[in-house]
Scaffold this active site. Structure first.
Site, PDB file in Angstrom:
ATOM      1  N   TYR B 183      26.986 -32.235  36.236  1.00 56.66           N
ATOM      2  CA  TYR B 183      28.335 -31.914  35.770  1.00 56.66           C
ATOM      3  C   TYR B 183      28.950 -30.881  36.688  1.00 56.66           C
ATOM      4  O   TYR B 183      28.264 -30.204  37.443  1.00 56.66           O
ATOM      5  CB  TYR B 183      28.294 -31.403  34.322  1.00 56.66           C
ATOM      6  CG  TYR B 183      27.780 -29.990  34.156  1.00 56.66           C
ATOM      7  CD1 TYR B 183      26.426 -29.747  33.961  1.00 56.66           C
ATOM      8  CD2 TYR B 183      28.652 -28.895  34.196  1.00 56.66           C
ATOM      9  CE1 TYR B 183      25.948 -28.459  33.803  1.00 56.66           C
ATOM     10  CE2 TYR B 183      28.181 -27.599  34.036  1.00 56.66           C
ATOM     11  CZ  TYR B 183      26.823 -27.390  33.848  1.00 56.66           C
ATOM     12  OH  TYR B 183      26.358 -26.117  33.700  1.00 56.66           O
ATOM     13  N   CYS B 184      30.296 -30.759  36.590  1.00 57.87           N
ATOM     14  CA  CYS B 184      30.982 -29.747  37.396  1.00 57.87           C
ATOM     15  C   CYS B 184      32.061 -29.097  36.543  1.00 57.87           C
ATOM     16  O   CYS B 184      31.780 -28.633  35.451  1.00 57.87           O
ATOM     17  CB  CYS B 184      31.528 -30.351  38.676  1.00 57.87           C
ATOM     18  SG  CYS B 184      32.526 -31.833  38.407  1.00 57.87           S
ATOM     19  N   ARG B 185      33.295 -29.057  37.034  1.00 61.68           N
ATOM     20  CA  ARG B 185      34.310 -28.303  36.292  1.00 61.68           C
ATOM     21  C   ARG B 185      34.907 -29.097  35.140  1.00 61.68           C
ATOM     22  O   ARG B 185      35.492 -28.534  34.232  1.00 61.68           O
ATOM     23  CB  ARG B 185      35.421 -27.855  37.234  1.00 61.68           C
ATOM     24  CG  ARG B 185      34.955 -26.766  38.170  1.00 61.68           C
ATOM     25  CD  ARG B 185      36.006 -26.444  39.216  1.00 61.68           C
ATOM     26  NE  ARG B 185      35.500 -25.420  40.127  1.00 61.68           N
ATOM     27  CZ  ARG B 185      35.973 -25.203  41.344  1.00 61.68           C
ATOM     28  NH1 ARG B 185      36.957 -25.968  41.796  1.00 61.68           N
ATOM     29  NH2 ARG B 185      35.465 -24.253  42.101  1.00 61.68           N
ATOM     30  N   GLY B 186      34.811 -30.381  35.208  1.00 53.95           N
ATOM     31  CA  GLY B 186      35.400 -31.188  34.152  1.00 53.95           C
ATOM     32  C   GLY B 186      35.773 -32.558  34.670  1.00 53.95           C
ATOM     33  O   GLY B 186      35.369 -32.952  35.772  1.00 53.95           O
ATOM     34  N   CYS B 189      37.266 -33.245  38.364  1.00 54.07           N
ATOM     35  CA  CYS B 189      36.607 -32.565  39.463  1.00 54.07           C
ATOM     36  C   CYS B 189      35.686 -33.551  40.172  1.00 54.07           C
ATOM     37  O   CYS B 189      34.979 -34.320  39.524  1.00 54.07           O
ATOM     38  CB  CYS B 189      35.835 -31.372  38.884  1.00 54.07           C
ATOM     39  SG  CYS B 189      34.859 -30.490  40.078  1.00 54.07           S
TER      40      CYS B 189
END
Lengths: 231, 231
Positions: B183-186, B189
């Site tokens: 996962y990352c920022r949302g 992203c």
DNA sequence: GACATATTCAATCGTACGCTTGAATAGTCA
DNA sequence: TGACTATTCAAGCGTACGATTGAATATGTC
């Protein structure tokens, strides 16, 4: 000095945030927020909305157009009138979230409310998680004091509908031995305050619930509609 | 023609809705929404925020001033820099709600995302309630591919931090036999998309989780911070 | 104590918004 | 069909907002 280079990545992000800001723009006018709040109660015509929000009809129509452009509300011809309604329950949930944020972050909201309800015995805040529990478990008589059409469009399960201005004449419909919990449109609405005060002078044990139907359904709880009411 | 009569009731309502609209105004500019999104990840200085959002420093400062006036963010001097941060977790929850509403109501958001991620194998939407369950139960290796400072400010419990640009060099830190969820920022992203693609070419079973830390904590789930990390 | 740096302030300009007014549109009802 | 009515459209006006630029204010460093 910014880079200014327009990468595809920047272009994509700009597009996304522009869309999110559409919602912000739609809710950046006090009058539009008021219209949304009103529409959280039930669908209404332009004329009624204009009246309730103290706008001219043309102006209300304009604001509604903006809300519709942001896909927050939908319009539907109903005979001679155009009826506006929220486009989705998600909008109602968003409104509750917006209101909650304003309450928790902007002290002005609480100040204004306190000043306006100053000295009114029916207004004091009840620590309401207990109250909500009692309401959900049916341990109290729940009283919806909004206008009937709002009740019909959606109300808390088991609630009885007696609009606040009919309450005095219809007190006999309420059992005297049970605690009464009155609610109306929400925390900024006086109707439940007035109802509670009247009930107390008549010897009822009565409390006001700040939450309205919008809050109820925002929590994912079931909302009852007119169809289910036998009367 | 409106009534125009200024009752105290009207005055009170005007005041309340004006406050609610302050939040709307603050989120009515795409750039401010972007700044909020960035601040949902971790506190940052003006310069960094300006860089990340492609704004001039003066302009970023101005937007931050607006956000601060709406009490959505707070500023704190940290040595030579001013660090901005969200004023409250409630702001993060509101942002998630805003984003959710835009996604569900504005088809443009999905269109733009689809177009941008077109053809990228790592981007396909996973029906993610199962995925979230697996992540919560610790059944998969959770990989946080954001910059370390964002990981330090808050990450999903048990997640491993490997920024996406270091991933190729640090693949050996990941167990080969477990499924990896990155996962990352949302949802908007790219970092997790790139990570998943890289992992798959290296023989890992990898999936992207659209939710970021903001979504995680908006659901009321615990977020871990750097203090808890032994490394 | 003087310089360097990060941030904010102040002034300017073009644009967009909200409200008002009067006319146009599209439905209903007789 | 023709009058009536709810709603929307169009134009005009004042105000507020966003971006830009250059100066001013703090704060840390030598």
């Amino acid at each position: 000095m910014s880079i200014g280079m327009t990468t595809p990545h920047r272009h994509f992000k700009d597009g996304i945030y522009e869309q999110l800001a559409r919602i912000g723009k739609a809710t950046s006018s006090p009058k539009r927020v008021e219209l949304l709040d009103l529409l959280c109660q039930c669908p209404r015509t332009v004329e009624v909305l204009a009246e309730l929000s103290s706008l001219s009809v043309a102006n209300a129509s304009q604001h509604l157009k903006v809300l519709r452009a942001a896909r927050l509300v939908e319009a539907q011809k109903k005979g001679l009138y155009v009826e506006y309604r929220l486009a989705d329950d998600e909008v109602c949930r968003f409104f509750v979230s917006l209101r909650g944020l304003a309450e928790s972050r902007l002290a002005e909201v609480e100040q204004a409310t306190r000043a306006y309800f100053e000295g009114r015995s029916g207004a004091e805040a009840v620590r309401s998680d207990d109250l909500l529990g009692k309401v959900r478990r049916g341990e109290v008589t729940v009283l919806d004091v909004r206008p009937v059409e709002e009740y019909r469009a959606g109300h808390i399960p088991r609630a009885i509908s007696i609009p606040v201005d009919e309450l005095k004449a219809r007190l006999k419909e309420l059992p005297k031995d049970r605690e009464v919990v009155a609610y109306c449109r929400g925390p900024y609405c006086v109707m439940a305050v007035e109802a509670v005060e009247l009930l107390r002078t008549k010897g009822f044990k009565a409390q006001r619930m700040e939450q309205g139907v919008a809050d109820w359904s925002a929590r994912g709880w079931r909302v009852a509609t007119a169809r289910e009411v036998a009367r």
